[in-house]
Design a protein around this motif. Structure first.
Motif, PDB file in Angstrom:
ATOM      1  N   THR A 104     -43.496  54.582 -15.833  1.00 32.02           N
ATOM      2  CA  THR A 104     -43.286  53.355 -15.078  1.00 32.02           C
ATOM      3  C   THR A 104     -44.408  52.378 -15.391  1.00 32.02           C
ATOM      4  O   THR A 104     -45.570  52.758 -15.318  1.00 32.02           O
ATOM      5  N   PRO A 105     -44.069  51.137 -15.689  1.00 32.19           N
ATOM      6  CA  PRO A 105     -42.736  50.630 -15.983  1.00 32.19           C
ATOM      7  C   PRO A 105     -42.248  51.101 -17.348  1.00 32.19           C
ATOM      8  O   PRO A 105     -43.057  51.417 -18.216  1.00 32.19           O
ATOM      9  N   TYR A 140     -40.177  45.401 -13.607  1.00 28.37           N
ATOM     10  CA  TYR A 140     -41.346  45.800 -12.826  1.00 28.37           C
ATOM     11  C   TYR A 140     -42.182  44.609 -12.355  1.00 28.37           C
ATOM     12  O   TYR A 140     -42.671  44.591 -11.234  1.00 28.37           O
TER      13      TYR A 140
END
Length: 111
Positions: A68-69, A79
């Motif tokens: 993430t992202p 994000y």
């Protein structure tokens, strides 16, 4: 970072303001334990790290396990939409602060 020497002051300010909004106001680029990914370090690193995402790769993940992202511009847009919009305006040449930048120098013809 090129942000500090290669961009007009008004654009540097826009990057700092976007960093403040994304990181300080919205808590992006922060891990659950409160530490920050490299993009959350300061405005210069924010610009540098987001540039990597914008052009299809990634910098330091907020969450390494879930990536993430996600890498690439789509992951960045999902994000950090404000950061993505800023980079899109910068790299497309449409950001208003670029209108005040010096015009490109004239290149000399080859000898």
């Amino acid at each position: 970072c090129i942000m500090d020497v290669g961009l007009p002051p008004a654009l540097q300010l826009a990057i700092r303001e976007t960093f403040d909004t994304a990181v300080c106001a919205h808590g992006r680029w922060s891990r659950p334990d409160g530490s920050r990914a490299y993009a959350g370090s300061n405005a210069s690193e924010y610009f540098a790290e987001l540039t990597m995402w914008y052009f299809g790769t990634h910098g330091e993940f907020v969450d390494r396990v879930s990536c993430t992202p996600p890498p690439g511009p789509g992951g960045l847009a999902a994000y950090d939409p404000e950061g993505f919009a800023l980079l899109a305006a910068i790299y497309s040449g449409t950001h208003p602060a670029l209108a005040d930048a010096d015009p490109p120098s004239t290149r000399l013809p080859p000898p």
